[in-house]
Every structure is written in structure tokens, then in C-alpha cells.
Design a protein around this motif. Structure first.
Motif, PDB file in Angstrom:
ATOM      1  N   GLY A   1       0.787  -1.220   0.000  1.00  0.00           N
ATOM      2  CA  GLY A   1       0.000   0.000   0.000  1.00  0.00           C
ATOM      3  C   GLY A   1       0.816   1.266   0.000  1.00  0.00           C
ATOM      4  N   LYS A   2       2.131   1.201  -0.025  1.00  0.00           N
ATOM      5  CA  LYS A   2       2.992   2.369  -0.064  1.00  0.00           C
ATOM      6  C   LYS A   2       3.749   2.403  -1.373  1.00  0.00           C
ATOM      7  N   SER A   3       4.147   3.589  -1.771  1.00  0.00           N
ATOM      8  CA  SER A   3       4.903   3.737  -3.008  1.00  0.00           C
ATOM      9  C   SER A   3       5.910   4.869  -2.837  1.00  0.00           C
ATOM     10  N   GLU A   4       7.037   4.734  -3.562  1.00  0.00           N
ATOM     11  CA  GLU A   4       8.084   5.740  -3.486  1.00  0.00           C
ATOM     12  C   GLU A   4       8.993   5.600  -4.692  1.00  0.00           C
ATOM     13  N   SER A   5       9.628   6.705  -5.050  1.00  0.00           N
ATOM     14  CA  SER A   5      10.573   6.697  -6.162  1.00  0.00           C
ATOM     15  C   SER A   5      11.803   5.874  -5.794  1.00  0.00           C
ATOM     16  N   ILE A   6      12.251   5.054  -6.725  1.00  0.00           N
ATOM     17  CA  ILE A   6      13.402   4.192  -6.456  1.00  0.00           C
ATOM     18  C   ILE A   6      14.677   5.025  -6.306  1.00  0.00           C
ATOM     19  N   GLU A   7      14.769   6.136  -7.048  1.00  0.00           N
ATOM     20  CA  GLU A   7      15.956   6.983  -6.930  1.00  0.00           C
ATOM     21  C   GLU A   7      15.981   7.695  -5.578  1.00  0.00           C
ATOM     22  N   TYR A   8      14.846   8.147  -5.130  1.00  0.00           N
ATOM     23  CA  TYR A   8      14.796   8.796  -3.825  1.00  0.00           C
ATOM     24  C   TYR A   8      15.165   7.817  -2.715  1.00  0.00           C
ATOM     25  N   MET A   9      14.655   6.601  -2.801  1.00  0.00           N
ATOM     26  CA  MET A   9      14.974   5.589  -1.793  1.00  0.00           C
ATOM     27  C   MET A   9      16.471   5.280  -1.790  1.00  0.00           C
TER      28      MET A   9
ATOM     29  N   GLY B   1      18.884   7.303  -2.707  1.00  0.00           N
ATOM     30  CA  GLY B   1      19.590   8.446  -2.147  1.00  0.00           C
ATOM     31  C   GLY B   1      19.524   8.478  -0.629  1.00  0.00           C
ATOM     32  N   VAL B   2      18.346   8.199  -0.093  1.00  0.00           N
ATOM     33  CA  VAL B   2      18.196   8.175   1.368  1.00  0.00           C
ATOM     34  C   VAL B   2      19.021   7.045   1.974  1.00  0.00           C
ATOM     35  N   ALA B   3      18.980   5.871   1.346  1.00  0.00           N
ATOM     36  CA  ALA B   3      19.684   4.707   1.902  1.00  0.00           C
ATOM     37  C   ALA B   3      21.191   4.897   1.908  1.00  0.00           C
ATOM     38  N   ARG B   4      21.698   5.648   0.970  1.00  0.00           N
ATOM     39  CA  ARG B   4      23.158   5.746   0.841  1.00  0.00           C
ATOM     40  C   ARG B   4      23.749   6.943   1.567  1.00  0.00           C
ATOM     41  N   PHE B   5      22.988   8.032   1.674  1.00  0.00           N
ATOM     42  CA  PHE B   5      23.620   9.253   2.145  1.00  0.00           C
ATOM     43  C   PHE B   5      22.921   9.926   3.324  1.00  0.00           C
ATOM     44  N   GLN B   6      21.684   9.607   3.604  1.00  0.00           N
ATOM     45  CA  GLN B   6      20.986  10.272   4.699  1.00  0.00           C
ATOM     46  C   GLN B   6      20.899   9.329   5.903  1.00  0.00           C
ATOM     47  N   VAL B   7      21.920   9.374   6.722  1.00  0.00           N
ATOM     48  CA  VAL B   7      22.014   8.455   7.853  1.00  0.00           C
ATOM     49  C   VAL B   7      20.921   8.707   8.876  1.00  0.00           C
ATOM     50  N   ALA B   8      20.537   9.943   9.046  1.00  0.00           N
ATOM     51  CA  ALA B   8      19.566  10.289  10.093  1.00  0.00           C
ATOM     52  C   ALA B   8      18.123  10.156   9.638  1.00  0.00           C
ATOM     53  N   HIS B   9      17.883   9.773   8.405  1.00  0.00           N
ATOM     54  CA  HIS B   9      16.509   9.682   7.912  1.00  0.00           C
ATOM     55  C   HIS B   9      15.770   8.560   8.645  1.00  0.00           C
ATOM     56  N   PRO B  10      14.541   8.812   9.095  1.00  0.00           N
ATOM     57  CA  PRO B  10      13.831   7.792   9.895  1.00  0.00           C
ATOM     58  C   PRO B  10      13.483   6.528   9.118  1.00  0.00           C
ATOM     59  N   ARG B  11      13.394   6.606   7.807  1.00  0.00           N
ATOM     60  CA  ARG B  11      13.008   5.435   7.019  1.00  0.00           C
ATOM     61  C   ARG B  11      14.195   4.841   6.259  1.00  0.00           C
ATOM     62  N   ARG B  12      15.391   5.206   6.674  1.00  0.00           N
ATOM     63  CA  ARG B  12      16.584   4.749   5.941  1.00  0.00           C
ATOM     64  C   ARG B  12      16.685   3.215   5.935  1.00  0.00           C
ATOM     65  N   GLU B  13      16.528   2.574   7.094  1.00  0.00           N
ATOM     66  CA  GLU B  13      16.660   1.125   7.168  1.00  0.00           C
ATOM     67  C   GLU B  13      15.559   0.436   6.367  1.00  0.00           C
ATOM     68  N   GLU B  14      14.368   1.017   6.411  1.00  0.00           N
ATOM     69  CA  GLU B  14      13.278   0.432   5.634  1.00  0.00           C
ATOM     70  C   GLU B  14      13.584   0.489   4.141  1.00  0.00           C
ATOM     71  N   PHE B  15      14.073   1.625   3.677  1.00  0.00           N
ATOM     72  CA  PHE B  15      14.403   1.758   2.254  1.00  0.00           C
ATOM     73  C   PHE B  15      15.527   0.816   1.849  1.00  0.00           C
ATOM     74  N   LYS B  16      16.517   0.659   2.724  1.00  0.00           N
ATOM     75  CA  LYS B  16      17.613  -0.261   2.416  1.00  0.00           C
ATOM     76  C   LYS B  16      17.082  -1.690   2.272  1.00  0.00           C
ATOM     77  N   ASN B  17      16.204  -2.089   3.170  1.00  0.00           N
ATOM     78  CA  ASN B  17      15.647  -3.441   3.095  1.00  0.00           C
ATOM     79  C   ASN B  17      14.781  -3.625   1.858  1.00  0.00           C
ATOM     80  N   ILE B  18      14.023  -2.591   1.516  1.00  0.00           N
ATOM     81  CA  ILE B  18      13.167  -2.684   0.337  1.00  0.00           C
ATOM     82  C   ILE B  18      14.014  -2.834  -0.931  1.00  0.00           C
ATOM     83  N   LEU B  19      15.051  -2.019  -1.059  1.00  0.00           N
ATOM     84  CA  LEU B  19      15.908  -2.094  -2.252  1.00  0.00           C
ATOM     85  C   LEU B  19      16.638  -3.427  -2.327  1.00  0.00           C
ATOM     86  N   GLU B  20      17.068  -3.947  -1.174  1.00  0.00           N
ATOM     87  CA  GLU B  20      17.726  -5.250  -1.170  1.00  0.00           C
ATOM     88  C   GLU B  20      16.756  -6.346  -1.588  1.00  0.00           C
ATOM     89  N   TYR B  21      15.550  -6.312  -1.029  1.00  0.00           N
ATOM     90  CA  TYR B  21      14.522  -7.284  -1.398  1.00  0.00           C
ATOM     91  C   TYR B  21      14.183  -7.177  -2.885  1.00  0.00           C
TER      92      TYR B  21
END
Length: 1210
Positions: free
Chosen positions: A730-738, A740-760
Motif C-alpha cells: 500500500g505504499k509507493s516511493e521513487s526508487i531513486e529517492y529511496m 539516495g536516502v539509503a546511501r547518504f541520509q544516515v539520520a533519515h527515519p526510514r533509511r533502514e526500511e528503504f535499504k531493506n526494500i531495495l535489497e529485497y
């Protein structure tokens, strides 16, 4: 030669046994290589009858070693995090070890003196030192110090020898046979034998360091020094007591072996199917040599006049002979037995050493003297002393139904010259490996039998802990690594040790592992059922959409699991034991077919443990990987559904990887498994997949992005930007934005979620590629509508995404859109040519029109237009790689480079590039392979300061440009520094793909030259005046030397091409070297190669031949396409026994045309010899679409059957 005056003194390098005398008498020994405790077993033997395992009691006297540098290194490894300091200390420790070894060689032969000489006792079998640990109490006597074996030794390994009686004084030389006291150099308490038995080893007394008071000094243990072998005897390369050998029958090329056969130990000559019989080594063919002496504890050098015993190393049984009443006829036995009434004998194993029937004498095959020593590698004939017979081979099989493996070996009265054995010496390391495997198997057999009687619930925690420790040691044993205390599950084996894998199987450790797993199975099933009941009562079921992104839920579940582990040591230990068992099974089968067959016998049992979280599925996947036979036999819908269910419950990427491995084996698609996975994943469980779509959004010019917001500001409606959007739960997001957050924004609250989503998502793309592998149209038709060429290319081009994710998209492009219909590989060299299509002259442009595979020129242009952007990206990317100083310096970027080169290879093979474009592309490919452009700076250390792989095109190229600005000052971990010349396997595979492209281009150039030769032939002989138009030499040479057109692969007339190939020849990668040499040979044999292939060309001149050729080509193309897409329309029998169509959609086809085709086919079948009943009574009632295809295939096949019959009659 040592003098008789000094032979009675103890010296450095002597091999001795220590016999305890006092309240407890016996030899000090060990409990095998799986236990470091030192014990005395009074009942095992004494000075007159030594223990059966006397090797366990032997020690070598060594000088004291220095340990200061090694102690600093061990301390730093435990406490320090400074990598550079640890490396320096490791270097110093290695130097100290080499100095100790040199000092030991130098002091060999030095006489030991009471109280002055400091020595160490090295256990021969385990290669460990007796060591006193002052900081740990003994296991039984808590007021004593612990004594154990240590691999490297410490300062606690230093001992001084002191006299037990006062008749010896300090400073005197130690005499062999003296009673002595072994005093630790810094312990203050002598080596002592406790009167208490070890609870887990009845009959074994603990050895520790304990000092009695003066009143009870008579209870102090004294040690009698028993010399087994002097230091001078141990230095020569001759046969000695304690040597481990193989007995190789030179004539039969078989090893003398002892093994279990029908639950009985038998001795036989073992045959092998290998090309080299000497390479067929087995641990069951190892024999320990015993030289018979007057003193049973004394060993020594074996002379030709000596008597010998041979003890089987694995079982401890001795080689002997007994009367053989087998009446099977054998020519050799009949020849050597003498008179018919003379009995014949056969070799057997016996358990006792003191039986006279176990004594043999060695007869030399060359002229020797009796006092000469028997050298390693000598050829000998074995004479059995008790029966006065000679050992000989036979052709009698132990089992008439045996597959020529085991042959009986006997003894006869007469000696035959050819019945000789070679004494093959075995290295101590190989013997030590067998000892470890043998001791481990014995431990598991004893332990599991004990657990089966007690029940797993009643096993003590220390016993389970000891089993875990031994299982971890076996993992490190298979990996050929030292157990440094790290997690055994992190051990990776790049190159398996085949000999150690074989030991695990031959010593029945695999059997013991499955016994242990069966014992644990009821408990695991009980825990799994409890877990299911807990999950069933949970308000958030595992397959809830919130499972993947609800951090609080995941955190609470992890905390609950950790709490359960802490408060349930039993469950944790049971699971750890099972996981280690499966990890050992995985390492044992790696690249070893025999072990794979052995483990596969338990496949059904392993399948029953899938989902118990004990790595059963990981082992099964590894077992089936690149094993097509096992995969097709054992993988059914049940296993696929189990993996998918686990994926739904745990959302773990490893299950996607398992499914991917099941689709492909040895680079071959398993169509049956692909179909099952397609139906299960794409149809029944599509909700577990992340959906992908391409959207157009307004381009961002001035973007402001905060760490806590996901929506940028400053949107401009003037331009539109295409973005790839991922949708999950039920959620959607740009793959490029995810990204960018996963690689460079350490303090972002959804960073770990985005990393797991991209890995999956990356593993999901890899699964899609495997499902579509080798043109599996069930998956291709389902996925190609969502994952379009435009969408995939957008992601491949995006330099903001990680390289491995871009590589996954690139592989997906190949298997979904490129390697599918209507693309077909072009014919590299056309041997069948039509005379009416040969032109008097041919240019590059005209030749390019023929490189179209099975497509017509119009279809080819339309198809090429779809991939025009893809081809442009491939060319631009390869040019970017050429511009880099070192094309393969970045290992992450190598993943993308490998897939892009593979994509280029596919496009080239399918004819998307013209011959002229191929010649231009060759220069780029040679630039990638050219290593001469690497500067010295990049050669020495390419990873210290690596340029970022992310390049932003312009301000409007990315939606979140400021969020993913590359770090220009990032440096690599210094622990990962590697030489520039060291390439990973992916880089080698990339170079292999480039070589394949170069081979293709050379083939196309060869075909072009053949076409030009045929054109010249037609221009000269196409008229009626052949005599005036003779072909001249310059007419032929122009196709090789002319610059119009220029067919060189580079701009330097082949110099760059040769330079690159010669550099490739210097690589340490045999397949690459071989193919590079092949290209070099082709380069220097172009004329010869052209002539060879020209001789194979056939010109079709008559109209009938041309017409038949064209019709055959059309029919075969149609037949190939039908077969290729068979999974879409072939009828298969379902579970209910009814026939079902793979593709239920109907296609409108002209019914009248089909009836006519069916009628024509029926006539054709009747003319071919088929009866009407045979034709009318065939097959089920099927749909019209499938009927049409069945009819077409039958028609094509019938035509070629008739043609074959007609040709045979002619």
C-alpha cells in the motif's frame, strides 16, 4: 651414527613415552584430537603390553621456545582494534616462530641435564604441546593447576626434568629409563596423576599439576622415561616404526585397503575408475608400520632383516592371514599354490597385536644387504612368516555382483616377481587429518548413542556445548582455517579441500550427523508447532501488509526472540547443533559429486525440516545448485510452495535467492521448475512482490529536501521527468529517492526500511531473470508488460542507483526483452549459398543486409528501433569504462560492467549491429582489455582513494540531486587493500565475454571474406568466356591487404589487438589464457582459415534446390518457434488426471484453413505409410489453437521423414 656411550642419554629430538608410577600406573596419553585433556588410562596397557593406540602416548622433546612476540599478538587480537598494529605484531610473531624452528633444528641431539635444560613436550599425534595453565584449576582437583594440550604452546609449556631419587643430582645427564619428576618452569607444582576418574570417560585419570606435602610425598607421581625412537633415527627418510604408508600393488595398480563390507571388516585390493590409479587415495588404505623389537615399547628403523606389523590406521586392526576355503577359480592362485593339496590363504584384519599371524617380512626387488634400511618408495614383496607364504593378488571379486571394485588378496606358497607393493609414505598432515576425522566420528557415535538412551531433554548442557564446539571445529577443518573463536557460520570456503571432504564421508561422520538431526527432529517440530500457535493468536499475522515496514512490530518480535534464546539455553543449543550439522553438510558437498550422492539419499528427510530455521533449505539449495539431475528429481510443487510460504512469513531475501537457484543449473534452465515457480509466485502469491511502474512527474529545479520529509519543494510544471515508482504494502516511493536516502541520509527515519526494500527488490529482479532464463515465455509474457524496455532502461541509466541494482536491471533486460522472439542468433559463417543471390561485387552496406538472422530486412529495422536507446547506452557506458585508468579497479562497478558487456554480447549475436559498427565497437572492447593504460599510481594501490562511481549529468537529470551528492573524499577500508593485478572472478568472466564478442567479429569478417571470394568467382566465371577472365593472385590478396574496406580490428594494423591478447595470456586464469591463445593463432592463420572454410561452402544453383532450401528454412524456423514456446500451448496431465492447457487463452484462427491443413496432413501421413486408424485414433480432444500447432509440427516432421526415406532409397 651415535656412539654407544651416548645412546643411553636423553637428548633433544628424542621420541619418548612417559609411564606414570605411583598410586596410579600407566602411560600419559590424550583422548584423541577432539579433546585437549591429558589423561592416564591404567587399564589400556603397561610396559610389557603397551596400549593399542600407542601413538597417543608418544611425545617429542623440543627445546624451549620464545613466546613474547606471540603473546603480544594474541593480546592485541583480543583487545585492540588497530589493524596496522595487529599486522606488525603478526609479522613479529611469525618471525619468532621461524626462529624457534631454526633453534630446534640447531639443538637437536643435545643431551638433557637434570635441572638445567628447559624442554617442551610435543604430542606427536596432535602436534600440540603439553601446557600448564596456572590461572585455571583442574577439572576434578580444584586445588591443582589444569594441564592440557595447546597448539602453539605458551610459557606454561616449559618443563624442567628433576630426579626422583637422590642418586641423581642437578647437572647430571638424564638417562633413558630413569624415574623423573616433570616440574613446570614457573608453576612450582610437578606433573601429577589424580586418582579421580573423569566422569565422561570412565577409566581415565586426570593429569594435572599438584604437589603433596612432605608427609605424603610417597603419593607424588614419578615418570619413567621410555625411549621409542632416538633423534638420529627420526631424521632419515627410511621406513620406521610409527610411519604411515600406503601399499600400492604396482602390477594391478590397486591399493591394499581395509573397509567394512556387509557389516564385516575385510582386506582387499581396491580398484578405481580414475585415469591415474595413484590419485585414488582413500583414508581406508592407510597402514601404520610397526617394527618388531625385543622391547615392545621401542620403535626404530626398519631394515630388510627386520620383522614388521601393519596396523590399519582407521580401525586399529592388524593385517594377518588365515586359511581360505573359497573354491572360486583364479589363474594366479592356481599357479602359485603349488600341489593341489596345499592350502591357500587370504589376508584378513585381526584385533590383537601380539598374534604371531600378524608378522610379515619384506623381500626386496633389488640387490640389497640385510643391514640396509628400507627406504620410502621401495618395491617389496610381502612374506607372511607364520604360514611361510607370499602375498599375491587375485581376480576373485568379494561379491560376484560387485562393480569391479573389491578384489580378494591371498597368500600362496610360491613367490611371483610381479606381486610387489610400493611403500608410499604419507605426510604427517594427512595422517593428522585422518586422526581428527576418526576421533570425531568415534566421539559422535558414542555421544549420539548416549543421547538416544537418555533422550535429548535429559542431556546435560555441557555435553551439548562440547558437541557444538566439535561441530565448529569440523567447519574450520573443512575450510582449512584456524579456529580463532569467530562465528563458524561466517566461514566461507572458496576452494574446497577434496581430501578432507572425502574423510568426512569415509569416516562415517555424515552418517552421525543425520543420526543427530533425527534425534533433534521431534523437539524442533514441537517448537515449530508452538511458534505457529503463537503467530496464529497474534493480532498482526505474519503475512500482514504491515509486516515488512512496521519497525516496532519487527523490533518487538526480535526482542521477544532474543529473550526466548536467553531464557531457553536448551532450545538455543539444539538449534545451533542442527545448524552446524547442516552447514557441515553444505561444505562437504561443495564441488564433490560423491558426497552429493551420499547426502542426496537423505533428501526426503532434509525436505521435512524446511522451515525449522536450522539452515536445511540453505543446504538443499546448495546441494541442488548446478546439479540438474537431483534438481529435476527432488523439486516438486510442495517444495516450491514451502519456499514461497517461508518468503511470505519472513520476507527474507535468502528465499528469493533459493528460488532463483532452483530455476537454473549449470547455466541451463530447468523448465519444469521455472513453470512451477511462475505459477506459484506470479499467479498465486503475487502480493508478496514489489510492483514497478513508470510515471511522469514534474522536473525539480530548486529542490529543498529535509531529513524528516519525503516530499520536495520547488516543482516546475514546464518539463516532465520519467520516474520509476516501487509499490509495496500500500505504499509507493521513487526508487531513486529511496537509493539516495539509503546511501547518504544516515539520520533519515526510514533509511533502514528503504535499504531493506531495495535489497529485497534486487533479489526479486534476480528471481525474475532466472524465471525468464532461456526463453521461458510463461514468465516473459507475464512480466514484460509491467517491466517494459523503457522502464528497465531508465533504471539502468540512473547513476544514482547502486551498481548491483543497475546490474540486476541489466540482466533483466537480457532475459525479458533481448533473448526472446523474434531475436535469433545470426549464422556466423553461411555454408549454404544461393547462386542467384551472389552479386559481382559486395560492399559493407550490402553485406550488412545479410546479417539478420531469421528476420526479414523490414522486421529487422523495426525490431532494431526498439533497442536503439539500449544500444546507445551500451556504447556510451563502454566508452566510459575505457576512459577509466583501470577498467576493473572498482569491484562493485564490475558487477554492472559484467552485465552491460553481457547485454552487448547478446545484441551483437542477435544481429543488431552491422559489420561496420562491429569493427568500430572492437576498438572500444580492446580498450577495456588493454592494461597498458594503468598508471603506476593505480597499480600500487587502486583502492585507497577510489573515484566515486556516481556521476550526475545535469541539474534536471535527477529529482533529488542535492540528496545524493557523492563524497569525493571517501576512502576504502585499509584492511581491504589489494593489488591491482588481482582480479575477482566477475572481472575474468567479463573478459571472457569480450573474448567471445571478438571471436564472433572474427567469424563475421571471415564470412565477409568468403562472400567476397564467391563474388569474385562469379564476376570472373559468370560469362561464357572463362579463359579470358582467369582469377589472378592480386584478386585474392585484395581481400586481406586492401584498405577498401578496412577490416582491421584496430587502427594499428593488428598491433593493439596482439598486444592486448599477449597481456591476457599472462593472466593466471586458464580459460582466459586458452581463448586468448586461440585468437592469436587465428590472427596469424587468416588465409589458411579462409581456405579451409571456403572448401565447405555449397552453392545451390538449380531452381529446385533453391526452392527446397527456402521452404526447409521457413519450416524449420516455424518448428523451432513452436517448440520454443511449447510451455504456452502443450497439453499436460494435471493432478486430477485431466488434460489441461498451459495457456487457456484462445486465439482466433481461420477454421477452414485448419481443416484444409489437417486434410493435407492426413493425406501426407497416409502416403508415408500411416493407417487411417492410426491417424484417427490419436490423442485427446484439444483446443483449436493447440491443434493447429500440433498439426503444423507433425506436417513438418512428416515432410522430412519422407525426404529422408527418399534419400535412403536413392
Amino acid at each position: 651414527m651415535e656412539s654407544s656411550l651416548t645412546s643411553s642419554f636423553l637428548k633433544i629430538g628424542d621420541t619418548i613415552a612417559l609411564y606414570a608410577e605411583g598410586s596410579v600406573c600407566g602411560f600419559i596419553s590424550t583422548l584423541g584430537l577432539v579433546d585437549d585433556r591429558c589423561v592416564v588410562q591404567p587399564d589400556s596397557g603397561d610396559l610389557q603390553k603397551p596400549p593399542k593406540k600407542f601413538r597417543d602416548c608418544l611425545f617429542r622433546i623440543c627445546p624451549s621456545h620464545r613466546y613474547s612476540a606471540q603473546a603480544q599478538y594474541w593480546s592485541a587480537v583480543k583487545n585492540s582494534n588497530n589493524i596496522r598494529d595487529i599486522k606488525k605484531l603478526q609479522t613479529a610473531a611469525d618471525i619468532e616462530k621461524r626462529q624457534n624452528e631454526a633453534e630446534a633444528r640447531k639443538q637437536t641431539g643435545t643431551v638433557i641435564k637434570y635441572g638445567d635444560t628447559v624442554v617442551q613436550l610435543l604430542h606427536i599425534k596432535s602436534n600440540k604441546y603439553i601446557t600448564v595453565n596456572k590461572r585455571l584449576p583442574a577439572i576434578l582437583e580444584k586445588n591443582a593447576m589444569r594441564v592440557s594440550l595447546d597448539v602453539s604452546g605458551t610459557e606454561g609449556s616449559w618443563f624442567q626434568i628433576e630426579p626422583y631419587y637422590k642418586l641423581r643430582a642437578k647437572g647430571e645427564r638424564v638417562v633413558v629409563g630413569d624415574k623423573v619428576v616433570l616440574m613446570p618452569y614457573s608453576g612450582g607444582q610437578p606433573l601429577h596423576v589424580s586418582e579421580l576418574e573423569l566422569p565422561d570417560n570412565p577409566g581415565s585419570k586426570e593429569v594435572n599439576c599438584y604437589s603433596y606435602i612432605i608427609v605424603n610425598s610417597h603419593l607424588q607421581t614419578s615418570w619413567k622415561i621410555v625411549l621409542s625412537m632416538s633423534c638420529h633415527e627420526a631424521t632419515n627418510e627410511v621406513l620406521k616404526s610409527g610411519d604411515i604408508v600406503r601399499l600400492f600393488h604396482a602390477e594391478q595398480e590397486k591399493f591394499l585397503t581395509c573397509d567394512n563390507y556387509r557389516k564385516k571388516s575385510v582386506v582387499f585390493l581396491r580398484a578405481t575408475g580414475r585415469a591415474s590409479a595413484t590419485s585414488a587415495t582413500s583414508s581406508n588404505a592407510l597402514w601404520e608400520v610397526e617394527v618388531v623389537q625385543q622391547d615392545p615399547c621401542r620403535g626404530g628403523i626398519g631394515h630388510w632383516s627386520s620383522l614388521f606389523r601393519f596396523k590399519h590406521l582407521a580401525t586399529g586392526q592388524y593385517l594377518a592371514a588365515e586359511v581360505d576355503n573359497d573354491q572360486t577359480f583364479d589363474a594366479t592362485r592356481q599357479k602359485l599354490r603349488g600341489p593341489l593339496s596345499t592350502p591357500v590363504f587370504a589376508l584378513i584384519p585381526i584385533p590383537h597385536a601380539y598374534d604371531i599371524s600378524s608378522i610379515f617380512e619384506l623381500d626386496p626387488t633389488t640387490i640389497t644387504r640385510n643391514e640396509d634400511a628400507v627406504a620410502w618408495g621401495s618395491y617389496v614383496r610381502l612374506q607372511h612368516i607364520c604360514t611361510n607364504t607370499w602375498v599375491h593378488s587375485t581376480n576373485i571379486k568379494l561379491d560376484p555382483d560387485d562393480d569391479n571394485v573389491r578384489f580378494k588378496i591371498g597368500c600362496a606358497l610360491m613367490k611371483e616377481d610381479k606381486e610387489a607393493f610400493q611403500i608410499v609414505h604419507v605426510s604427517p598432515d594427512e595422517v593428522r587429518d585422518l586422526d581428527f576425522a576418526n576421533d570425531a566420528a568415534h566421539y559422535f557415535d558414542t555421544t549420539v548413542s548416549k543421547w538416544e538412551k537418555l533422550g535429548i531433554m535429559h542431556v546435560h548442557a555441557n555435553d551439548r556445548k562440547q558437541a557444538i564446539s566439535l561441530l565448529s571445529d569440523i567447519v574450520y577443518f573443512l575450510a582449512c582455517q584456524e579456529n580463532n573463536g569467530s562465528d563458524a557460520f561466517d566461514v566461507q570456503i572458496l576452494k574446497a579441500n577434496r581430501e578432507r571432504q572425502k574423510l568426512i564421508r569415509e569416516q562415517n561422520i555424515l552418517k552421525q550427523l543425520f543420526r543427530m538431526l533425527r534425534l533433534m527432529k521431534p523437539r524442533l517440530e514441537f517448537e515449530r508447532s508452538n511458534m505457529k500457535s503463537i503467530k496464529g493468536s497474534d493480532s498482526h499475522p505474519p503475512n500482514s501488509p504491515t509486516m515488512l515496514n512496521n519497525d516496532l512490530y519487527i523490533l518487538s518480535q526480535q526482542q521477544q526472540q532474543d529473550s526466548d534464546i536467553r531464557h531457553s539455553t536448551f532450545s538455543y543449543q539444539v538449534k545451533t547443533i542442527c545448524r552446524l550439522c547442516y552447514r557441515i553438510l553444505k561444505h562437504c558437498q561443495q564441488e564433490y559429486r560423491k558426497n552429493q550422492e551420499t547426502i542426496a539419499k537423505e533428501f526426503s528427510f532434509m525436505q521435512s525440516q524446511i522451515g525449522c530455521d536450522i539452515l536445511a533449505e540453505d543446504t538443499i539449495t546448495a546441494l541442488l545448485h548446478n546439479n540438474k539431475k537431483l534438481l529435476e528429481k527432488h523439486i516438486t510443487e510442495k517444495e516450491i510452495d514451502t519456499f514461497v510460504r517461508l518468503l511470505r512469513e519472513k520476507r527474507d531475501c535468502k528465499f528469493l535467492e533459493y528460488l532463483s537457484d532452483l530455476c537454473v543449473s549449470s547455466n541451463q534452465a530447468i523448465a519444469r521448475t521455472q513453470e512451477m515457480i511462475c505459477k506459484s509466485v506470479l499467479e498465486k502469491n503475487a502480493d508478496i512482490l514489489i510492483r514497478t511502474k513508470l510515471e511522469e512527474r514534474a522536473c525539480i529545479e530548486d529542490m529543498i529536501l529535509d531529513d524528516n520529509t519525503s516530499s520536495p519543494t520547488g516543482v516546475s510544471n514546464k518539463n516532465m521527468l520519467k520516474e520509476v515508482i516501487l509499490t509495496w504494502d500500500g505504499k509507493s516511493e521513487s526508487i531513486e529517492y529511496m537509493a539516495g536516502v539509503a546511501r547518504f541520509q544516515v539520520a533519515h527515519p526510514r533509511r533502514e526500511e528503504f535499504k531493506n526494500i531495495l535489497e529485497y527488490y534486487r533479489y526479486q529482479l534476480n528471481l525474475f531473470s532466472s524465471m525468464c532464463f532461456d526463453r521461458q515465455y510463461l514468465a516473459i509474457d507475464n512480466l514484460s508488460t509491467e517491466l517494459t524496455i523503457e522502464l528497465i532502461l531508465t533504471c539502468i541509466k540512473s547513476e544514482n542507483l547502486p551498481a548491483d541494482l543497475r546490474a540486476a536491471f541489466c540482466a533483466l533486460m537480457i532475459h525479458i526483452h533481448v533473448n526472446r522472439d523474434p531475436q535469433e542468433e545470426v549464422t556466423r559463417i553461411k555454408y549454404a549459398r544461393l547462386w542467384n543471390q551472389v552479386k559481382p561485387t559486395i560492399s559493407l552496406y550490402e553485406y550488412d543486409q545479410t546479417i539478420n538472422g531469421s528476420l526479414e530486412p523490414t522486421d529487422k529495422n523495426e525490431n532494431k528501433l526498439k533497442f536503439e536507446s539500449t544500444m546507445k547506452f551500451v556504447e556510451d557506458y563502454l566508452n566510459t569504462v575505457v576512459e577509466q585508468p583501470n577498467s576493473f579497479a572498482d569491484r562493485e562497478q564490475n558487477k554492472l560492467t559484467h552485465e552491460v558487456v553481457n547485454l552487448a554480447r547478446r545484441l551483437i549475436f542477435f544481429g543488431f549491429y552491422s559489420f561496420e559498427d562491429l569493427l568500430k565497437l572492437t576498438r572500444t572492447l580492446l580498450g577495456i582489455l588493454d592494461t597498458s593504460k594503468i598508471s603506476p599510481k593505480h597499480r600500487t594501490n587502486p583502492h585507497l582513494e577510489r573515484a566515486p562511481s556516481i556521476i550526475l549529468a545535469n541539474s534536471k537529470s535527477s529529482k533529488y540531486e542535492t540528496a545524493i551528492t557523492p563524497n569525493l573524499y571517501s576512502t576504502a577500508d585499509p584492511t581491504k587493500e589489494q593489488q591491482a593485478d588481482t582480479l575477482d572472478d566477475l572481472a575474468y568472466e567479463t573478459k571472457m565475454n569480450i573474448i567471445a564478442i571478438l571471436e564472433f567479429i572474427l567469424d563475421i569478417r571471415l564470412d565477409f571474406r568468403i562472400s567476397r571470394l564467391i563474388s569474385i568467382f562469379r564476376s570472373k566465371f559468370g560469362s561464357l568466356e572463362p579463359l579470358t577472365n582467369l582469377i589472378q593472385i592480386f584478386d585474392i590478396e585484395c581481400i586481406f591487404d586492401s584498405n577498401e574496406p578496412n577490416l582491421d580490428l584496430d587502427d594499428t594494423k593488428g598491433k593493439t589487438f596482439l598486444k592486448v591478447l599477449l597481456n591476457l595470456v599472462m593472466h593466471d586464469y586458464q580459460p582466459l589464457v586458452s581463448r586468448a591463445l586461440s585468437l592469436i593463432f587465428r590472427h596469424f592463420n587468416q588465409r589458411k582459415e579462409t581456405l579451409k572454410h571456403l572448401n565447405q561452402v555449397q552453392l545451390l544453383v538449380s531452381e529446385t534446390d533453391i526452392k527446397n532450401y527456402k521452404q526447409i528454412k521457413i519450416d524449420l524456423d516455424q518448428l523451432r518457434l513452436f517448440v520454443e514456446k511449447s510451455e504456452l500451448w502443450v497439453y499436460k496431465k494435471g493432478k486430477d488426471g485431466m488434460l489441461t492447457n498451459a495457456n487457456e487463452t484462445e486465439t482466433n484462427v481461420d477454421h477452414e484453413d485448419r481443416k484444409e491443413e489437417e486434410l493435407e496432413m492426413k493425406k501426407l501421413a497416409t502416403s508415408s505409410g500411416f493407417a487411417d486408424t492410426e491417424w484417427d485414433s490419436g490423442g485427446p480432444i484439444i483446443s483449436e489453437e493447440s491443434s493447429y500447432r500440433y498439426t503444423s509440427i507433425f506436417q513438418v516432421c512428416s515432410i522430412y521423414a519422407i525426404l529422408s526415406t527418399f534419400k535412403a532409397k536413392l
